[in-house]
Structures are given as C-alpha cells and as structure tokens.
Design a protein around this motif. Structure first.
Motif, PDB file in Angstrom:
ATOM      1  N   TRP A  38      78.108  58.148  15.909  1.00  0.00           N
ATOM      2  CA  TRP A  38      77.458  58.615  14.682  1.00  0.00           C
ATOM      3  C   TRP A  38      76.019  58.107  14.676  1.00  0.00           C
ATOM      4  CZ3 TRP A  38      78.638  55.478   9.675  1.00  0.00           C
ATOM      5  CH2 TRP A  38      77.810  55.910   8.634  1.00  0.00           C
ATOM      6  N   SER A  39      75.067  59.020  14.492  1.00  0.00           N
ATOM      7  CA  SER A  39      73.663  58.634  14.580  1.00  0.00           C
ATOM      8  C   SER A  39      72.860  59.240  13.443  1.00  0.00           C
ATOM      9  CB  SER A  39      73.067  59.084  15.919  1.00  0.00           C
ATOM     10  OG  SER A  39      73.068  60.498  16.022  1.00  0.00           O
ATOM     11  N   THR A  40      71.667  58.699  13.255  1.00  0.00           N
ATOM     12  CA  THR A  40      70.730  59.224  12.277  1.00  0.00           C
ATOM     13  C   THR A  40      69.326  59.083  12.841  1.00  0.00           C
ATOM     14  OG1 THR A  40      70.068  59.148   9.948  1.00  0.00           O
ATOM     15  CG2 THR A  40      70.367  57.039  11.054  1.00  0.00           C
ATOM     16  N   ARG A  41      68.380  59.743  12.206  1.00  0.00           N
ATOM     17  CA  ARG A  41      66.997  59.707  12.675  1.00  0.00           C
ATOM     18  C   ARG A  41      66.252  58.609  11.937  1.00  0.00           C
ATOM     19  NH1 ARG A  41      65.266  61.570  17.457  1.00  0.00           N
ATOM     20  NH2 ARG A  41      63.056  62.129  17.434  1.00  0.00           N
ATOM     21  N   ALA A  42      65.575  57.734  12.662  1.00  0.00           N
ATOM     22  CA  ALA A  42      64.815  56.636  12.065  1.00  0.00           C
ATOM     23  C   ALA A  42      63.335  56.807  12.359  1.00  0.00           C
ATOM     24  CB  ALA A  42      65.306  55.300  12.603  1.00  0.00           C
ATOM     25  N   GLN A  43      62.515  56.240  11.486  1.00  0.00           N
ATOM     26  CA  GLN A  43      61.061  56.323  11.626  1.00  0.00           C
ATOM     27  C   GLN A  43      60.496  54.914  11.752  1.00  0.00           C
ATOM     28  OE1 GLN A  43      59.596  59.504  11.336  1.00  0.00           O
ATOM     29  NE2 GLN A  43      57.570  58.747  11.925  1.00  0.00           N
ATOM     30  N   LEU A  44      59.717  54.669  12.780  1.00  0.00           N
ATOM     31  CA  LEU A  44      59.035  53.396  12.965  1.00  0.00           C
ATOM     32  C   LEU A  44      57.569  53.700  13.210  1.00  0.00           C
ATOM     33  CD1 LEU A  44      59.376  50.331  13.112  1.00  0.00           C
ATOM     34  CD2 LEU A  44      59.717  50.546  15.575  1.00  0.00           C
ATOM     35  N   GLY A  45      56.770  53.571  12.145  1.00  0.00           N
ATOM     36  CA  GLY A  45      55.375  53.972  12.252  1.00  0.00           C
ATOM     37  C   GLY A  45      55.294  55.468  12.509  1.00  0.00           C
ATOM     38  N   PRO A  46      54.507  55.877  13.494  1.00  0.00           N
ATOM     39  CA  PRO A  46      54.374  57.310  13.782  1.00  0.00           C
ATOM     40  C   PRO A  46      55.484  57.854  14.682  1.00  0.00           C
ATOM     41  CG  PRO A  46      52.912  56.062  15.197  1.00  0.00           C
ATOM     42  CD  PRO A  46      53.584  55.052  14.306  1.00  0.00           C
ATOM     43  N   VAL A  47      56.400  56.978  15.096  1.00  0.00           N
ATOM     44  CA  VAL A  47      57.416  57.378  16.068  1.00  0.00           C
ATOM     45  C   VAL A  47      58.777  57.488  15.389  1.00  0.00           C
ATOM     46  CG1 VAL A  47      58.552  56.791  18.243  1.00  0.00           C
ATOM     47  CG2 VAL A  47      56.134  56.201  17.887  1.00  0.00           C
ATOM     48  N   SER A  48      59.488  58.565  15.665  1.00  0.00           N
ATOM     49  CA  SER A  48      60.856  58.716  15.174  1.00  0.00           C
ATOM     50  C   SER A  48      61.807  58.761  16.363  1.00  0.00           C
ATOM     51  CB  SER A  48      60.990  59.991  14.336  1.00  0.00           C
ATOM     52  OG  SER A  48      60.720  61.133  15.113  1.00  0.00           O
ATOM     53  N   PHE A  49      63.020  58.261  16.148  1.00  0.00           N
ATOM     54  CA  PHE A  49      63.985  58.219  17.241  1.00  0.00           C
ATOM     55  C   PHE A  49      65.391  58.137  16.652  1.00  0.00           C
ATOM     56  CE2 PHE A  49      62.314  54.072  16.239  1.00  0.00           C
ATOM     57  CZ  PHE A  49      63.438  53.272  16.097  1.00  0.00           C
ATOM     58  N   ASP A  50      66.386  58.442  17.479  1.00  0.00           N
ATOM     59  CA  ASP A  50      67.784  58.412  17.047  1.00  0.00           C
ATOM     60  C   ASP A  50      68.314  56.982  17.066  1.00  0.00           C
ATOM     61  OD1 ASP A  50      68.045  61.140  16.621  1.00  0.00           O
ATOM     62  OD2 ASP A  50      68.472  61.532  18.734  1.00  0.00           O
ATOM     63  N   VAL A  51      69.070  56.654  16.019  1.00  0.00           N
ATOM     64  CA  VAL A  51      69.673  55.329  15.895  1.00  0.00           C
ATOM     65  C   VAL A  51      71.179  55.491  15.751  1.00  0.00           C
ATOM     66  CG1 VAL A  51      69.899  53.294  14.416  1.00  0.00           C
ATOM     67  CG2 VAL A  51      67.642  54.263  14.871  1.00  0.00           C
ATOM     68  N   GLY A  52      71.924  54.738  16.520  1.00  0.00           N
ATOM     69  CA  GLY A  52      73.369  54.710  16.349  1.00  0.00           C
ATOM     70  C   GLY A  52      73.714  53.880  15.122  1.00  0.00           C
ATOM     71  N   VAL A  53      74.258  54.516  14.091  1.00  0.00           N
ATOM     72  CA  VAL A  53      74.517  53.811  12.831  1.00  0.00           C
ATOM     73  C   VAL A  53      75.500  52.656  13.021  1.00  0.00           C
ATOM     74  CG1 VAL A  53      75.400  54.044  10.480  1.00  0.00           C
ATOM     75  CG2 VAL A  53      73.930  55.826  11.447  1.00  0.00           C
ATOM     76  N   PRO A  54      76.640  52.843  13.693  1.00  0.00           N
ATOM     77  CA  PRO A  54      77.534  51.698  13.908  1.00  0.00           C
ATOM     78  C   PRO A  54      76.855  50.557  14.670  1.00  0.00           C
ATOM     79  CG  PRO A  54      78.688  53.746  14.335  1.00  0.00           C
ATOM     80  CD  PRO A  54      77.249  54.094  14.191  1.00  0.00           C
ATOM     81  N   THR A  55      76.026  50.908  15.646  1.00  0.00           N
ATOM     82  CA  THR A  55      75.299  49.877  16.392  1.00  0.00           C
ATOM     83  C   THR A  55      74.371  49.099  15.466  1.00  0.00           C
ATOM     84  OG1 THR A  55      75.380  51.164  18.433  1.00  0.00           O
ATOM     85  CG2 THR A  55      73.677  49.477  18.276  1.00  0.00           C
ATOM     86  N   ALA A  56      73.647  49.823  14.601  1.00  0.00           N
ATOM     87  CA  ALA A  56      72.727  49.171  13.666  1.00  0.00           C
ATOM     88  C   ALA A  56      73.480  48.285  12.683  1.00  0.00           C
ATOM     89  CB  ALA A  56      71.920  50.231  12.920  1.00  0.00           C
ATOM     90  N   VAL A  57      74.623  48.756  12.185  1.00  0.00           N
ATOM     91  CA  VAL A  57      75.414  47.955  11.240  1.00  0.00           C
ATOM     92  C   VAL A  57      75.906  46.676  11.910  1.00  0.00           C
ATOM     93  CG1 VAL A  57      77.544  47.893   9.886  1.00  0.00           C
ATOM     94  CG2 VAL A  57      76.090  49.927   9.829  1.00  0.00           C
ATOM     95  N   ARG A  58      76.394  46.807  13.134  1.00  0.00           N
ATOM     96  CA  ARG A  58      76.870  45.610  13.845  1.00  0.00           C
ATOM     97  C   ARG A  58      75.742  44.614  14.076  1.00  0.00           C
ATOM     98  NH1 ARG A  58      80.482  49.430  16.381  1.00  0.00           N
ATOM     99  NH2 ARG A  58      78.881  50.017  17.892  1.00  0.00           N
TER     100      ARG A  58
END
Length: 427
Positions: A38-58
């Motif tokens: 399960w993933s979502t799109r994240a924004q870091l400054g001018p760059v956006s990229f896919d983030v694994g939500v379970p990975t981020a939660v862990r």
C-alpha cells in the motif's frame, strides 16, 4: 582572493546540494514501497515520490526513530499535530488541536474536535494506544458545568498493520451524552439551556486505504429538557387545516410504514436505522440516507431545517428526544401529518389529499393513502414521475403497503393488488 572566495562558496553550495540529493535518495530508498505494498504519493520540496505507507508507519513508530520526533510540530490536513515521546510507556503521543476530518457519510461539513490526543505503540504488526477528545472550555452544556467542559471522552484503540492495509478498532468509553455534545458540537446554542441526561459508548471499525468504517453507538437513558418543546402541544400548522387523523387511519399507518416502522417503540431515535444509514452512506460516499425517526423529521420541519450536516443532525436529535417526553407519540404523529411536505409546494396531509385526490385525508382509500405515504421520501421527484409516467414508484408503494402493520393477511393481499393496479390522474 575573490576567486578563492568564489571557489569556496561554489564548493560549499555543491556540498549542500550533494547532501540534499543524498538525503532525498536515502529517504526515497528507505520509504520506497515494496512490491504490492500500500503506497501513497509524498512531497519533499519540489520532488514527489511514492512512499510505502506500512514502511513509513513502522519507521515512525520504531523505538529508535520515534524518540527523534519529540517536540516536532507538523501541519497536516487534519490540523496541527504536536508530537511527544513518552519514554515510560514507549509510546508516541500525537496532539491535534483543533482536529477535523471530512466524513462525507456524516454530512457536507468536516467533523471537528477542539483537541484530540492519541498515543501510538507498535509491537511487530500490532498497534495500540489511547484516545482523549476534549471540548473547549466554553462548551459546557447547561446542566454539565465546568466538569464536562474540562474533561474529555476517553477510549482505547488497537489495529493490525499489513503490507496492504491498516485495520483499526476503536472503543470509546461510556460517557455522559452532555460530554459527547460538548466535544462534537460545542457551538450549539441549545447546549446553554438544554439539560441532557444519559450516556453513550461508541465502538468503531476503520479500514485504510479503503476508507471504510462502521460505527456501533450504545445509548442509555437519553433525556433532554429545557428546549421548550412543550409549547408545540397546541401549535397550529402553517400548512392549513389539520387532518385530525386517528393513529389507526389508513394514511397514518401508511406514513409510519414508509417513514418509521418502529415509531411506537423507540424514544425519538432508532439506533438500528441510524447504524444502517451510516453504513449505506459510507459505501455511497455521501449522506444519502438520513436514518431519522418521525420525531427527528418533525424537529427538522419545525426547528432545525434540513442542512446535510452532522451538527444539524445532533440538534435535531435533542429536540426529538425532548418532544417524545413533552408531546407524546400521538401528538408527534399528528404534527408530522399536518406539516410534512408533499410536493407541488404543498404541506400537510389534508392539503395533499384534497389536491391529489379531491377528498379529505380521513376519506382516502387505502391505495390512495399508500400512494401519498410513498411520496414522502422525495415528494418533488414523486410528483415529477407521476406527471411524466402516470404513476409514482410502484415498487416503493408496494414496499409501503407490505409494511403496514395491524391488518389481516387477506386485507393485505387485497391492498397489494389495489396498489399494483392503481391508476390515479396526474396532478
């Protein structure tokens, strides 16, 4: 000298840019979703990229990383969140104030809480924590005083995190209904004069990323006083003459079958219907089905209006519960029949009966009574369909006829046949 300074500045800039790129690459690498995750799109400054939500939660709830979040403040779509690491319990505290969330199934406006504090602990794939929802200090209902305003609703939650979903269970403890109102709708003017009794507990199940949920409220001893609904005892309708129908008249029974089949057994609210409505609305993604009892509908007609918001619904509930105590069932039913909208800019059973069938409400034939009752769900649409097709929704009319209580089997069979064969001249 100037060349040397330029060179140093250039090297420093290059170093900063290199470090920034390195950090970005590390973040992307660490948070990159695994296959099927399960993933979502994240924004870091001018760059956006896919983030694994379970990975981020862990990562965020790990014992080595979570303490680094202590003191951090993050602006989210729910509100400003302040984080604190609780070393004694190895839990991360999230303090959102004010906190709001869009729940289309509950209305067009966000559900807002003045302050919501939660804790999070993770053990492998299992998550758990506590919740405290606090009202503003100015939200004390008339009977609750500062003790309600300064306290909060408390509960616990647990969940299971997998690579594809997060399943949450929330259990809010039994608390005074006055406290629930102070937390959920602190700005209601009625809270300054209403004396609200009773308690409520709430269980809920939530699933992400599906955004599906179900709620199971448990209400006990709900009472309301101080809103002045006793003044409606002898109130006259602006819709014209009263139909003065008995509870066992065909139209009264058909209306109850159409709008509130448990009218004589509930206390102004129907948790079974309310829960079913919430389930239906969250599946459709908007507040289509209201789940209101006849008492709540009368409160909407006479007091609160029909805005599709959770706040209006909670106001409506206060008046409905008090009217059950001040007016009683028979008067509520009579008031509803005298004020209900029936399309074509008409309201009231007597006006509707004379307009559509050229007779008084007391003299309606059974099929005519069913026809009128079936129109109540959406009167304007029913009139338009009647004029266009020569009939209203026959399936709806049949359902109403089947729901009428207190008639023998043969009489019901005859009624169903007459409803199926009914042909009434369009208005």
């Amino acid at each position: 000298m100037k060349k040397t300074l330029r060179l140093v500045a250039f090297m420093l800039l290059a170093l900063v840019l290199t470090a920034a790129v390195a950090v970005l690459l590390i973040v992307k690498l660490v948070l990159a979703p695994e296959k099927g995750e399960w993933s979502t799109r994240a924004q870091l400054g001018p760059v956006s990229f896919d983030v694994g939500v379970p990975t981020a939660v862990r990562l965020l709830t790990s014992h080595w990383f979570a303490p680094q979040l202590d003191g951090r403040v993050v602006d989210t779509r729910f509100g400003t969140v302040r984080m604190r690491w609780l070393a004694q319990t190895n839990a991360l505290e999230l303090d959102c104030a004010p906190c709001s969330v869009d729940v289309p199934a509950l209305g067009s406006q966000p559900v807002r809480v003045e302050r919501l504090v939660g804790t999070v602990r993770r053990d492998a794939s299992q998550l758990s924590g506590t919740l405290v929802a606090t009202p503003p200090a100015s939200a004390a209902p008339g009977n609750a005083g500062a003790s309600v305003a300064n306290s909060g609703l408390r509960g616990r939650w647990d969940g299971r995190l997998s690579s594809t979903a997060l399943q949450l269970n929330i259990d809010m403890q039994d608390g005074p209904l006055a406290q629930w109102y102070a937390v959920l709708v602190p700005g209601l003017p009625e809270l300054q004069r209403a004396r609200i009794g009773g308690t409520m507990a709430l269980r809920g199940q939530f699933a992400l990323p599906a955004r599906s949920f179900s709620l199971q409220p448990q209400i006990a001893h709900f009472t309301v006083a101080g809103l002045g609904t006793e003044a409606l005892l002898d109130a006259r309708s602006s819709c014209g003459a009263s139909a003065r129908l008995a509870n066992d008249s065909w139209l009264a029974r058909a209306v109850l079958a159409a709008e509130d089949q448990r009218f004589f057994t509930h206390a102004g609210y129907d948790l079974t219907e309310l829960t079913a409505s919430i389930d239906h609305n969250q599946q459709s993604g908007r507040a289509e089905r209201g789940g209101s009892t006849l008492s709540q509908q009368l409160a909407k007609l006479l007091v609160t209006g029909d805005a599709r918001t959770a706040e209006r619904k909670l106001r409506e509930l206060l008046y409905a519960v008090e009217m059950e105590q001040t007016l009683g069932k028979a008067r509520i039913l009579q008031h509803y029949l005298d004020n209900a909208p029936w399309g074509a800019n008409l309201c009231g059973a007597e006006a509707a009966s004379r307009h559509y069938f050229q007779r008084s409400a007391a003299r309606l034939e059974p099929a005519q009574a069913v026809w009128l009752a079936a129109m109540l769900r959406n009167p304007q649409a029913a009139v338009a369909q009647w004029q266009r097709d020569g009939a209203i929704d026959t399936a709806r009319a049949t359902w109403v006829a089947e729901g009428i209580r207190g008639i023998p089997r043969r009489q019901r069979e005859a009624l169903l046949k007459s409803v199926a064969a009914a042909k009434f001249a369009p208005p």
